[in-house]
Design a protein around this motif. Structure first.
Motif, PDB file in Angstrom:
ATOM      1  N   UNK A  64       0.832  -1.204   0.000  1.00 24.09           N
ATOM      2  CA  UNK A  64       0.000   0.000   0.000  1.00 24.09           C
ATOM      3  C   UNK A  64       0.867   1.255   0.000  1.00 24.09           C
ATOM      4  N   UNK A  65       1.951   1.215   0.776  1.00 26.27           N
ATOM      5  CA  UNK A  65       2.874   2.349   0.819  1.00 26.27           C
ATOM      6  C   UNK A  65       3.566   2.548  -0.518  1.00 26.27           C
ATOM      7  N   UNK A  66       3.959   1.463  -1.151  1.00 28.88           N
ATOM      8  CA  UNK A  66       4.607   1.551  -2.455  1.00 28.88           C
ATOM      9  C   UNK A  66       3.686   2.238  -3.463  1.00 28.88           C
ATOM     10  N   UNK A  67       2.404   1.851  -3.450  1.00 27.74           N
ATOM     11  CA  UNK A  67       1.440   2.462  -4.370  1.00 27.74           C
ATOM     12  C   UNK A  67       1.268   3.952  -4.086  1.00 27.74           C
ATOM     13  N   UNK A  68       1.169   4.305  -2.789  1.00 27.04           N
ATOM     14  CA  UNK A  68       0.980   5.709  -2.410  1.00 27.04           C
ATOM     15  C   UNK A  68       2.209   6.541  -2.753  1.00 27.04           C
ATOM     16  N   UNK A  69       3.398   6.020  -2.436  1.00 26.06           N
ATOM     17  CA  UNK A  69       4.631   6.760  -2.716  1.00 26.06           C
ATOM     18  C   UNK A  69       4.847   6.919  -4.215  1.00 26.06           C
ATOM     19  N   UNK A  70       4.536   5.891  -4.977  1.00 30.32           N
ATOM     20  CA  UNK A  70       4.680   5.966  -6.435  1.00 30.32           C
ATOM     21  C   UNK A  70       3.820   7.090  -6.996  1.00 30.32           C
ATOM     22  N   UNK A  71       2.579   7.203  -6.520  1.00 30.63           N
ATOM     23  CA  UNK A  71       1.685   8.275  -6.958  1.00 30.63           C
ATOM     24  C   UNK A  71       2.211   9.635  -6.522  1.00 30.63           C
ATOM     25  N   UNK A  72       2.652   9.719  -5.276  1.00 28.92           N
ATOM     26  CA  UNK A  72       3.100  11.010  -4.728  1.00 28.92           C
ATOM     27  C   UNK A  72       4.354  11.519  -5.427  1.00 28.92           C
ATOM     28  N   UNK A  73       5.219  10.629  -5.861  1.00 32.13           N
ATOM     29  CA  UNK A  73       6.530  11.028  -6.383  1.00 32.13           C
ATOM     30  C   UNK A  73       6.631  10.922  -7.901  1.00 32.13           C
ATOM     31  N   UNK A  74       5.483  10.766  -8.574  1.00 30.29           N
ATOM     32  CA  UNK A  74       5.521  10.523 -10.010  1.00 30.29           C
ATOM     33  C   UNK A  74       6.101  11.693 -10.805  1.00 30.29           C
ATOM     34  N   UNK A  75       6.152  12.879 -10.217  1.00 35.77           N
ATOM     35  CA  UNK A  75       6.694  14.039 -10.928  1.00 35.77           C
ATOM     36  C   UNK A  75       8.213  14.122 -10.932  1.00 35.77           C
ATOM     37  N   UNK A  76       8.886  13.215 -10.222  1.00 38.33           N
ATOM     38  CA  UNK A  76      10.352  13.245 -10.144  1.00 38.33           C
ATOM     39  C   UNK A  76      10.933  12.118 -10.987  1.00 38.33           C
ATOM     40  N   UNK A  77      11.944  12.449 -11.810  1.00 39.48           N
ATOM     41  CA  UNK A  77      12.557  11.409 -12.659  1.00 39.48           C
ATOM     42  C   UNK A  77      13.842  10.842 -12.068  1.00 39.48           C
ATOM     43  N   UNK A  78      14.189  11.294 -10.857  1.00 39.98           N
ATOM     44  CA  UNK A  78      15.416  10.808 -10.224  1.00 39.98           C
ATOM     45  C   UNK A  78      15.106  10.000  -8.954  1.00 39.98           C
ATOM     46  N   UNK A  79      13.904   9.434  -8.901  1.00 38.81           N
ATOM     47  CA  UNK A  79      13.469   8.656  -7.734  1.00 38.81           C
ATOM     48  C   UNK A  79      13.252   7.202  -8.146  1.00 38.81           C
ATOM     49  N   UNK A  80      13.801   6.286  -7.342  1.00 38.22           N
ATOM     50  CA  UNK A  80      13.595   4.853  -7.545  1.00 38.22           C
ATOM     51  C   UNK A  80      12.882   4.302  -6.321  1.00 38.22           C
ATOM     52  N   UNK A  81      11.791   3.551  -6.535  1.00 35.92           N
ATOM     53  CA  UNK A  81      10.994   3.010  -5.431  1.00 35.92           C
ATOM     54  C   UNK A  81      11.110   1.490  -5.436  1.00 35.92           C
ATOM     55  N   UNK A  82      11.472   0.930  -4.283  1.00 35.83           N
ATOM     56  CA  UNK A  82      11.736  -0.510  -4.172  1.00 35.83           C
ATOM     57  C   UNK A  82      10.924  -1.088  -3.022  1.00 35.83           C
ATOM     58  N   UNK A  83      10.255  -2.213  -3.269  1.00 39.94           N
ATOM     59  CA  UNK A  83       9.561  -2.899  -2.176  1.00 39.94           C
ATOM     60  C   UNK A  83      10.541  -3.838  -1.484  1.00 39.94           C
ATOM     61  N   UNK A  84      10.889  -3.490  -0.264  1.00 34.94           N
ATOM     62  CA  UNK A  84      11.803  -4.290   0.540  1.00 34.94           C
ATOM     63  C   UNK A  84      11.741  -3.757   1.962  1.00 34.94           C
ATOM     64  N   UNK A  85      12.466  -4.397   2.876  1.00 33.24           N
ATOM     65  CA  UNK A  85      12.596  -3.903   4.238  1.00 33.24           C
ATOM     66  C   UNK A  85      13.905  -3.117   4.350  1.00 33.24           C
ATOM     67  N   UNK A  86      13.888  -2.046   5.135  1.00 31.08           N
ATOM     68  CA  UNK A  86      15.084  -1.206   5.213  1.00 31.08           C
ATOM     69  C   UNK A  86      16.301  -1.952   5.758  1.00 31.08           C
ATOM     70  N   UNK A  87      16.082  -3.075   6.434  1.00 34.11           N
ATOM     71  CA  UNK A  87      17.228  -3.862   6.914  1.00 34.11           C
ATOM     72  C   UNK A  87      18.035  -4.436   5.749  1.00 34.11           C
ATOM     73  N   UNK A  88      17.424  -4.498   4.561  1.00 34.15           N
ATOM     74  CA  UNK A  88      18.092  -5.031   3.370  1.00 34.15           C
ATOM     75  C   UNK A  88      18.690  -3.922   2.510  1.00 34.15           C
ATOM     76  N   UNK A  89      18.930  -2.763   3.090  1.00 33.17           N
ATOM     77  CA  UNK A  89      19.367  -1.598   2.329  1.00 33.17           C
ATOM     78  C   UNK A  89      20.645  -1.857   1.525  1.00 33.17           C
ATOM     79  N   UNK A  90      21.582  -2.600   2.093  1.00 35.45           N
ATOM     80  CA  UNK A  90      22.843  -2.838   1.366  1.00 35.45           C
ATOM     81  C   UNK A  90      22.591  -3.631   0.093  1.00 35.45           C
ATOM     82  N   UNK A  91      21.750  -4.650   0.183  1.00 37.74           N
ATOM     83  CA  UNK A  91      21.422  -5.442  -0.995  1.00 37.74           C
ATOM     84  C   UNK A  91      20.652  -4.645  -2.026  1.00 37.74           C
ATOM     85  N   UNK A  92      19.729  -3.798  -1.558  1.00 36.94           N
ATOM     86  CA  UNK A  92      18.954  -2.954  -2.473  1.00 36.94           C
ATOM     87  C   UNK A  92      19.880  -2.016  -3.242  1.00 36.94           C
ATOM     88  N   UNK A  93      20.786  -1.358  -2.516  1.00 36.13           N
ATOM     89  CA  UNK A  93      21.708  -0.422  -3.168  1.00 36.13           C
ATOM     90  C   UNK A  93      22.624  -1.146  -4.154  1.00 36.13           C
TER      91      UNK A  93
END
Length: 315
Positions: A64-93
């Motif tokens: 639900x958060x991913x959907x909301x954030x995607x809508x809210x940030x759709x005007x920015x072309x330098x934003x990447x949205x990933x569904x994961x837990x922040x504990x996995x930040x190293x793997x995501x990056x």
């Protein structure tokens, strides 16, 4: 409520919005991570300060958060949205080809959207199936309440809820589930209320601590926090900042201890004439004391009352 209203509801309650993003010291051209994007409130502020340069990576485990954030940030072309837990930040990056970030923001706890969506089962104010899963996957509150051994339930309520009537409450849970499964939030809240002494019922809702404890257990919040803090700090470039908002004393103690450890230098006994450990501080606190919401914010958002913001800078 239509979808657009849900997005507004999800995103407009960002706690200490300015203070938390100020803590990151956002610089155009930098790389920043919002590890708990929610509805995109903090993310929107970071992206706005980047001014079209640099990069923002938004992480959240809740679809639900991913959907909301995607809508809210759709005007920015330098934003990447990933569904994961922040504990996995190293793997995501790593998957995104990013090696170090200039700042990481973590806004812990339950979002207003999660609390206000009855079907998510986080709140004792609504009658709903016992759920409480932030990721909407895996173990649920129903599983914890109905299958955990009594001793483990007492441990969870005592440790995660700091609930002094834990044994009484668990006796009530065990008695109820012997007759039939405890399926809804109101059923659990009623059991807790009945287990509370009459005098204690007047100090806030009796179920508050139990619901907090079960939620923490379901989402492994404290284990995830310790892992996520270290991985977030490891992901920072030199001079990068970590900005963390907590909402209860258990979280705040973990964050305070982690930052103190990073800021600590020599660990040799004080009677040693010279340092032999060679340990040097890895970070410094940006603010000596935690930042708390101002009166104006508390008037507008009562849920911010227990929030604390701590910020450190990697050396």
């Amino acid at each position: 409520m239509d979808n657009n209203n849900e997005i507004i509801e999800f995103s407009h309650t960002s706690v200490m919005l300015k203070e938390a993003v100020d803590g990151l010291d956002v610089r155009p051209g930098g790389v920043y991570v919002d590890g708990t994007a929610g509805g995109g409130g903090h993310s929107f502020e970071i992206a706005s300060r980047l001014g079209g340069t640099g990069r923002l990576i938004c992480i959240d485990q809740d679809p639900d958060a991913i959907a909301a954030a995607t809508k809210r940030l759709e005007g920015f072309n330098n934003v990447t949205i990933v569904r994961s837990n922040f504990s996995s930040i190293k793997g995501v990056l790593m998957q995104l080809g990013v090696f170090k970030a200039d700042g990481v923001l973590l806004d812990l706890g339950v979002s207003s959207h999660q609390l206000d969506a009855p079907e998510r089962g986080f709140s004792y104010h609504y009658d709903a199936p016992l759920d409480m899963r932030m990721s909407q996957d895996g173990l649920s509150a129903y599983d914890v309440v109905n299958t955990y051994a009594p001793g483990e339930l007492v441990r969870i309520l005592s440790l995660y809820g700091e609930e002094k009537f834990a044994k009484n409450i668990v006796r009530g849970i065990v008695k109820a589930r012997e007759e039939r499964p405890i399926e809804t939030t109101f059923e659990l809240a009623d059991i807790v209320r009945d287990a509370y002494p009459m005098k204690a019922r007047q100090k806030g809702h009796p179920a508050r601590k139990t619901f907090q404890a079960v939620r923490i257990a379901v989402n492994r919040e404290l284990d995830v926090l310790e892992e996520g803090l270290q991985n977030s700090f490891d992901s920072l470039a030199p001079d990068g900042r970590l900005s963390v908002i907590t909402f209860h004393s258990l979280e705040d103690r973990i964050v305070k201890r982690a930052m103190a450890d990073w800021c600590r230098g020599c660990t040799c006994p004080p009677d040693f004439p010279v340092c032999v450990c060679g340990n040097k501080p890895k970070a410094e606190l940006v603010n000596r004391k935690p930042i708390v919401p101002g009166e104006k914010e508390l008037e507008q958002n009562n849920r911010a009352r227990s929030a604390k913001l701590r910020v450190c800078r990697k050396l």
